[in-house]
Design a protein around this motif. Structure first.
Motif, PDB file in Angstrom:
ATOM      1  N   HIS A  34      43.657  59.034  -3.726  1.00 15.68           N
ATOM      2  CA  HIS A  34      42.990  58.708  -4.985  1.00 15.68           C
ATOM      3  C   HIS A  34      41.495  58.957  -4.771  1.00 15.68           C
ATOM      4  O   HIS A  34      40.869  58.336  -3.895  1.00 15.68           O
ATOM      5  N   PHE A  35      40.918  59.858  -5.551  1.00 11.00           N
ATOM      6  CA  PHE A  35      39.518  60.223  -5.335  1.00 11.00           C
ATOM      7  C   PHE A  35      38.573  59.064  -5.643  1.00 11.00           C
ATOM      8  O   PHE A  35      37.549  58.892  -4.981  1.00 11.00           O
ATOM      9  N   GLY A  36      38.897  58.255  -6.649  1.00  7.47           N
ATOM     10  CA  GLY A  36      38.036  57.134  -7.003  1.00  7.47           C
ATOM     11  C   GLY A  36      37.953  56.106  -5.888  1.00  7.47           C
ATOM     12  O   GLY A  36      36.865  55.658  -5.506  1.00  7.47           O
ATOM     13  N   ARG A  37      39.126  55.710  -5.348  1.00  7.36           N
ATOM     14  CA  ARG A  37      39.138  54.726  -4.262  1.00  7.36           C
ATOM     15  C   ARG A  37      38.481  55.280  -3.008  1.00  7.36           C
ATOM     16  O   ARG A  37      37.767  54.566  -2.289  1.00  7.36           O
ATOM     17  N   ALA A  38      38.727  56.558  -2.719  1.00  2.53           N
ATOM     18  CA  ALA A  38      38.113  57.176  -1.545  1.00  2.53           C
ATOM     19  C   ALA A  38      36.598  57.210  -1.689  1.00  2.53           C
ATOM     20  O   ALA A  38      35.859  56.986  -0.720  1.00  2.53           O
ATOM     21  N   ALA A  39      36.102  57.489  -2.895  1.00  2.00           N
ATOM     22  CA  ALA A  39      34.661  57.519  -3.119  1.00  2.00           C
ATOM     23  C   ALA A  39      34.046  56.136  -2.900  1.00  2.00           C
ATOM     24  O   ALA A  39      32.988  56.007  -2.272  1.00  2.00           O
ATOM     25  N   LEU A  40      34.704  55.092  -3.391  1.00  2.00           N
ATOM     26  CA  LEU A  40      34.210  53.730  -3.163  1.00  2.00           C
ATOM     27  C   LEU A  40      34.163  53.414  -1.681  1.00  2.00           C
ATOM     28  O   LEU A  40      33.208  52.814  -1.180  1.00  2.00           O
ATOM     29  N   ARG A  41      35.189  53.815  -0.962  1.00  2.00           N
ATOM     30  CA  ARG A  41      35.265  53.571   0.483  1.00  2.00           C
ATOM     31  C   ARG A  41      34.134  54.259   1.226  1.00  2.00           C
ATOM     32  O   ARG A  41      33.605  53.727   2.209  1.00  2.00           O
ATOM     33  N   LEU A  42      33.745  55.440   0.765  1.00  5.66           N
ATOM     34  CA  LEU A  42      32.690  56.213   1.414  1.00  5.66           C
ATOM     35  C   LEU A  42      31.307  55.924   0.840  1.00  5.66           C
ATOM     36  O   LEU A  42      30.328  56.565   1.232  1.00  5.66           O
TER      37      LEU A  42
END
Length: 300
Positions: free
Chosen positions: A18-26
């Motif tokens: 999921h790009f949204g969750r990955a972006a939050l993680r990074l």
């Protein structure tokens, strides 16, 4: 170091799907993350993800790259640690996974001791890590240590060290007919609804629950599965059902529920710490030395 950032972005998306969750993680936004993934795909000349408006999935090329990406990122982290250790002693980050409430007697003694002995070691803790996921994560390097139930690992490099052994008992709602008994036969719960951790083979606690009930002559009727051990206790307190848990949780049961020991024959939950023998991190070695100090040998 640009390629390293590309791999970090790839691993985040591959794990989250999921790009949204990955972006939050990074700690970034979705647009630059998508651009980074496209740069990596262009550099490799192949697509790593199949994506549409509803889902993200790894392609065969993505699946092939993931274990290699784990290895590169782990090697980079170990290289940084080695360079710092030459001039500053043991310092760096240790990635530790644990399940949750069932580790409340094993995780804190270790983390407190590490902080006292090695104040320059940063503790990065990940909760809700079940046994199967913990064993896989130490094998691929995304965790350095994982608190697990003793289990067979699919990777021969994974080592598990027993740190505690607790008797299994029943957790019952306070208004259950057997809630005030000093101990009960497990067979007496054969007609009850059970709350359980996931039954997909990922949880050692579930395996112990099922094996204990089967040994008592019945298969538990599981009406609710929950990934968080404390939520299992909370659902019991709410009167949804009963469960089996290790005795260590008896001091943290929410109001509305109680722990009742079981009659013989007794069953046990083993608690272990797992790590990869291939992980030559100086930080991991320092923490494992603390493990030996904090946890005396336990008879299995």
């Amino acid at each position: 170091m640009t390629e390293i950032r590309w791999l970090e972005a790839f691993v985040a998306v591959a794990e989250e799907l999921h790009f949204g969750r990955a972006a939050l993680r990074l700690h970034t936004s979705q647009s630059p993350l998508s651009q980074t993934i496209r740069k990596l795909e262009n550099d490799l000349g192949t697509r790593l993800f199949e994506r549409n408006t509803r889902s993200v999935a790894l392609t065969s090329a993505g699946h092939a790259l993931l274990p290699r990406a784990y290895r590169v990122l782990q090697d980079m982290r170990l290289a940084r640690e080695a360079a710092l250790a030459e001039v500053e002693g043991v310092r760096g980050k240790i990635l530790i996974g644990f399940s949750g409430a069932v580790n409340h007697l094993t995780l804190p003694p270790l983390t407190r001791a590490v902080r006292r002995r090695h104040p320059d070691i940063e503790l990065d803790l990940t909760s809700r890590v079940r046994t199967r996921d913990g064993l896989a994560s130490v094998a691929n390097g995304t965790l350095d240590l994982a608190f697990v139930g003793v289990a067979e690992s699919p990777d021969p490099s994974v080592v598990a060290r027993l740190v505690a052994r607790e008797e299994i008992g029943a957790v019952l709602p306070l208004d259950h007919p057997l809630a005030r008994e000093k101990s009960i036969p497990l067979q007496s719960l054969a007609g009850d609804d059970f709350i359980s951790p996931p039954t997909d083979g990922s949880s050692s606690m579930t395996e112990v629950l099922l094996a204990s009930c089967m040994a008592a002559g019945f298969r538990p009727r599981i009406v609710q599965e929950l990934s968080d051990p404390y939520m299992v206790l909370t659902f019991v307190a709410a009167g949804v059902g009963v469960t089996l848990m290790s005795s260590g949780i008896s001091s943290i049961i929410p109001s509305g529920a109680t722990y009742v020991p079981l009659d013989a024959p007794h069953h046990y939950m083993n608690h272990a710490i797992a790590w990869s023998a291939d992980n030559d991190s100086a930080v991991l070695k320092a923490v494992l030395d603390v493990v030996e100090e904090v946890f005396p040998p336990v008879a299995s």
